[in-house]
Every structure is written in C-alpha cells, then in structure tokens.
Design a protein around this motif. Structure first.
Motif, PDB file in Angstrom:
ATOM      1  N   GLU A  94       0.923  -1.419  -0.364  1.00 23.81           N
ATOM      2  CA  GLU A  94      -0.012   0.017  -0.085  1.00 23.81           C
ATOM      3  C   GLU A  94       0.975   1.354   0.050  1.00 23.81           C
ATOM      4  O   GLU A  94       0.403   2.445  -0.467  1.00 23.81           O
ATOM      5  CB  GLU A  94      -1.128   0.086   0.936  1.00 23.81           C
ATOM      6  N   GLU A  97       2.530   1.781  -3.259  1.00 18.93           N
ATOM      7  CA  GLU A  97       1.747   2.515  -4.418  1.00 18.93           C
ATOM      8  C   GLU A  97       1.138   3.885  -4.577  1.00 18.93           C
ATOM      9  O   GLU A  97       1.022   4.568  -4.704  1.00 18.93           O
ATOM     10  CB  GLU A  97       0.214   2.051  -4.458  1.00 18.93           C
ATOM     11  N   ARG A  98       1.397   4.187  -2.654  1.00 20.98           N
ATOM     12  CA  ARG A  98       0.596   5.532  -2.258  1.00 20.98           C
ATOM     13  C   ARG A  98       1.685   6.512  -2.474  1.00 20.98           C
ATOM     14  O   ARG A  98       1.556   7.280  -3.555  1.00 20.98           O
ATOM     15  CB  ARG A  98       0.485   5.325  -0.899  1.00 20.98           C
ATOM     16  N   THR A 101       1.928   7.599  -6.383  1.00 20.86           N
ATOM     17  CA  THR A 101       1.555   8.414  -6.911  1.00 20.86           C
ATOM     18  C   THR A 101       1.977   9.742  -6.556  1.00 20.86           C
ATOM     19  O   THR A 101       1.421  10.531  -7.042  1.00 20.86           O
ATOM     20  CB  THR A 101      -0.224   7.999  -6.059  1.00 20.86           C
ATOM     21  N   LEU A 335       2.480   5.575   6.146  1.00 23.12           N
ATOM     22  CA  LEU A 335       0.963   5.743   6.221  1.00 23.12           C
ATOM     23  C   LEU A 335      -0.241   6.251   6.337  1.00 23.12           C
ATOM     24  O   LEU A 335      -0.609   7.585   6.023  1.00 23.12           O
ATOM     25  CB  LEU A 335       0.585   4.046   5.908  1.00 23.12           C
ATOM     26  N   LYS A 339      -1.502  10.119   5.656  1.00 21.44           N
ATOM     27  CA  LYS A 339      -2.907  10.742   5.704  1.00 21.44           C
ATOM     28  C   LYS A 339      -3.075  11.985   6.253  1.00 21.44           C
ATOM     29  O   LYS A 339      -3.933  12.781   5.759  1.00 21.44           O
ATOM     30  CB  LYS A 339      -3.489   9.344   7.010  1.00 21.44           C
ATOM     31  N   GLU A 342      -2.188  14.417   4.689  1.00 21.82           N
ATOM     32  CA  GLU A 342      -3.354  15.249   3.440  1.00 21.82           C
ATOM     33  C   GLU A 342      -4.768  15.820   4.113  1.00 21.82           C
ATOM     34  O   GLU A 342      -4.828  16.749   3.772  1.00 21.82           O
ATOM     35  CB  GLU A 342      -4.206  14.075   2.530  1.00 21.82           C
TER      36      GLU A 342
END
Length: 461
Positions: A94, A97-98, A101, A335, A339, A342
C-alpha cells in the motif's frame, strides 16, 4: 537523582555520532526526556523549541498520538515480515502504491530501506548495476558536491562532500566519486556576479569535470534540492536549470536526494517540484514517517526498473535487499503520516506560515554578525560573518556558530550550527506564534554571542 544517573551512564558508555568526542567527555550530554508539539524537555526539566525537528525530520512534532496508535495496531497484527523472495505484506504494498502516486512524474517503482543513508547507498548500487546491464561497465563515476550530505555508509559518505566524514576513514572509497563546488552564492560569488551568472559558472565547472573524466565514465549526479548538511542552503537562481541540460546531454542520471526536502519542507510535496528538477531516482526518508519509525524509500524510473528486470533474468535474482526494508510497522506509520499530511493539508500550512518564518529570520540580516539569510518553505540558513562589507568570516578558532548554538540553548532554542552557518528546519506543524517565539529567542542568543565575540575581534584588529 535519576537525571544524574542517566547523565553519567550516557557519558560512560554511549559513543555519540557526529560529535566532538573529546569535548563531549568534558561537557557531557544534553538528554531529552519528553516531547510536546514543537517542544522537547530535557531530563533537568528545561523546555526548548526544537527548531531543527530533531535531525530535520520530526515533521509532525513530538507528540502525535495517531502515529503511536498506528504502530501499536500493526505490532498486534503483524509485527514483522520481509519483502524477500517474492513475499511481502499489505502495508509495504500500500505504501509503495501511495508513494508512486505522490512521486514526480515517471518514478513508478519503490525500494524500501531503513534510513536515508541506505536509500542513497542503494541508489549507488543500482546505478552501477544499471550500467553493467546496459553493457557500459566503464560508466561508474558519480558526482556530488562539496558540503553535500548523502549519508554515512562507505559509499554514501564517499559521495558526501564533507571533509570531516572522510578524514581517517579512507574515504572517498574506490576511486569512483568526484565533487564539484558547493553552490553557496553568498560565500562564493565574485564581485558583481549575479546569482544566474554564478549558477552558469557552477554548470561550466560541471561540464569541465565531465570532459576531463570522459562522459563515458560518468554515471550520475546527486543533489539535494536544498543542501541540509551544507547549512540549509538553497540553490542560487538558475542553478538546476543550468545543470540539468548538461546531464541529459551526456546521459548522466540525476538523483534527487529528498531525504530532508521531501513531504512538504520546501512548500511543495517535493523539493524537486520547487526547483524544477526532473530526477531519474529520488531518495526520501525522515518525514516519510515523521521519524516515528525508521524507514526510507528509493523511487526509480521505468528505464532503471527495466534494467533490474533484465539483470534479474541474467543473474537469476536481484541480489539486493535489507532485513528490515519495508518493515510492516514502519510502513503502517508512514501510511498514517501521509494520511495526516493530506487531511490537515500540511503542505498548505507550510506555505501559510512560511512568510512569517522567512521574514522573521530575514529581520536579522541587519544584525552585526549576520551576513545573509536564505531559505524556502520551512528550511533556512543564516551565514555568520565577522565583517559583512568584505565578507570576512570569523576566525575558525572563535567557533562563532557553536557559540550562538550554546547561547540559543540557554534561551530554550535548539538550532544547529554547521560551521558558521545556522540551520533551521522546525516541525512542519509550527504556528506563527511559535515562530515569533523562535525568533525572539534567536535574537537574544545572537546578541549574547555578539557581546562575547565583539571585544575579541576589536582586540585582534
């Protein structure tokens, strides 16, 4: 009693890194016991504004409970697993992938390590591997910059342009590392030379080095968007615009060392965005997990990944990896950190408070011992000068930077003296009110240091 015991035990047994060990033996340690927001408290109960975020890294301060909870949840679920032999776990997949991006365009693949040093060391290994796979075994030399900092492994310290990290360690190692000048415009510009002209001269120096060594032997150029170990030094105007065409011309990879700059420090997610860099590789760490867990990542382009695939076909396996690379607890904390960035728009917050930070420090440009103030986002450096008009530095024996650092500690402010340059990189959550208090404490420290230094300069004259 407890504090004294810890103080004595630390002095007796712990070897401190990047420390004057002889001086430390006499002075002893400053031990921290607690953290709260942008503040830390030592074992004697003294509270400090941590204007360096530890080592450029505690982006969310020292008391973010969500990160502790994320670590706890993951430790209960899967406290450890690896990413060797085609195995893995959810948090690493995960997070990769983040990051892909979030990454600058074209950096679609991720390798995990535990530190910025390891990330840059891995980059060096992969660059050599890449050129071997392409049939270019002579294209192995790597260029760094004087005062650049890329880590403490044998390879990354060799790449770093820090003389104290080479002395008596037999570094640089292996004859594959070269260095060009530190792009410190204030200290290095010639009379009448603009920043753009200075940048052109730095680029010409790079071109001359490539020609002298042979472009067929030069594999990569490493650069921090803002030099951390060089003193929180932002590049002069036009620097990367002048450098990058030379690299492309000679098929030399650009590696952006974003260990300090990544995740909002410069007012963008990446320092590469701030300065128009288009890297082939990008190393990040520190603020990836707000430094609540040790983790780093190396982001690589498709063409480098393609070479890894070809090399794996040839050799049967990619013979590289770290036991704790992509540790599930570290990935879970990273992760959660992303978060929070953001949800709270941390990059937007940096942009909002940056003017107060940069203007507050710029106000010291008129101080008798300040030569220049330079910064971006929430990272900045102050040059100390004995005589600003002639750009005459303080005599090295005066240790002016360390004196200011000590005076700042006495005022409840932690900054970092890198030679006679003061570095600042506070937690990204710092408020305007806290910035105001930071500047007030800095002003008192500068005044106290100047009061001590000025008589010695007058006497020497």
């Amino acid at each position: 009693m407890r504090a004294n015991h810890l103080h004595d035990a630390d002095r007796a047994h712990l070897v401190h890194q990047q420390t004057d060990l002889r001086g430390f033996a006499a002075e002893g340690p400053l031990l921290m016991a607690e953290g709260d927001g942008v503040y830390v408290t030592d074992t004697e109960g003294r509270r400090y504004i941590e204007a360096m975020a530890g080592l450029w890294c505690a982006s969310l301060g020292f008391s973010e409970k969500r990160l502790a909870e994320a670590a706890y949840r993951q430790m209960l679920k899967l406290p450890y697993y690896h990413t060797f032999y085609g195995r893995g776990h959810g948090p690493s997949a995960e997070l990769a992938e983040r990051l892909a991006t979030l990454a600058p365009e074209g950096l679609n693949h991720v390798l995990f390590q535990c530190s910025g040093s390891e990330s840059n060391d891995a980059a060096i290994k992969l660059i050599w591997y890449y050129n071997n796979v392409l049939g270019r075994p002579e294209k192995k030399k790597i260029i760094g910059r004087v005062r650049g900092y890329h880590g403490n492994t044998v390879a990354s310290a060799s790449l770093s342009g820090q003389p104290h990290m080479h002395a008596d360690f037999d570094l640089p190692y292996g004859g594959r590392f070269r260095h060009i000048s530190n792009p410190n415009y204030y200290r290095g510009h010639e009379a009448g030379e603009t920043e753009e002209q200075f940048s052109a001269r730095m680029a010409a120096e790079l071109e001359a080095l490539i020609a002298a060594e042979g472009p067929e032997t030069i594999a990569a150029f490493f650069a921090e968007p803002v030099q951390g170990g060089g003193g929180a030094l932002t590049p002069p105007r036009g620097y990367f615009e002048a450098i990058q065409p030379i690299l492309k011309k000679h098929d030399i990879l650009l590696v952006a060392d974003e260990v300090i700059c990544g995740f909002g420090r410069t007012g963008n997610m990446w320092g590469s965005q701030t300065y128009g860099m288009q890297p082939d590789m990008l190393s990040c760490a520190k603020q990836l997990s707000a430094s609540y867990q040790p983790i780093s990542a190396l982001l690589i382009s498709d063409r480098i990944h393609d070479a890894l695939l070809k090399g794996s076909e040839r050799n049967g396996v990619l013979g590289h990896g770290y036991t704790y690379g992509g540790h599930p607890v570290a990935c879970a904390v990273a992760l959660e950190t992303l978060k929070i960035y953001e949800e709270r728009d941390i990059v937007g917050h940096v942009r909002a408070v940056s003017p107060a930070f940069l203007d507050g420090l710029a106000a010291f440009a008129g101080h008798p011992m300040v030569g220049e103030v330079r910064g971006v986002g929430l990272i900045a450096g102050i040059e100390l000068m004995a005589d600003k008009a002639s750009r005459t530095p303080f005599p090295a024996a005066r240790k002016a930077g360390l004196l200011v650092q000590r005076k700042a500690e006495a005022e409840g402010l932690i900054l970092r003296a890198i030679g006679d340059r003061l570095a600042f990189s506070p937690p990204l959550i710092i408020s305007e009110a806290e910035i105001g208090e930071l500047c007030a404490r800095l002003g008192r420290a500068l005044d106290a240091a100047w009061a001590e230094l000025r008589p010695t300069l007058t006497a020497a004259a």
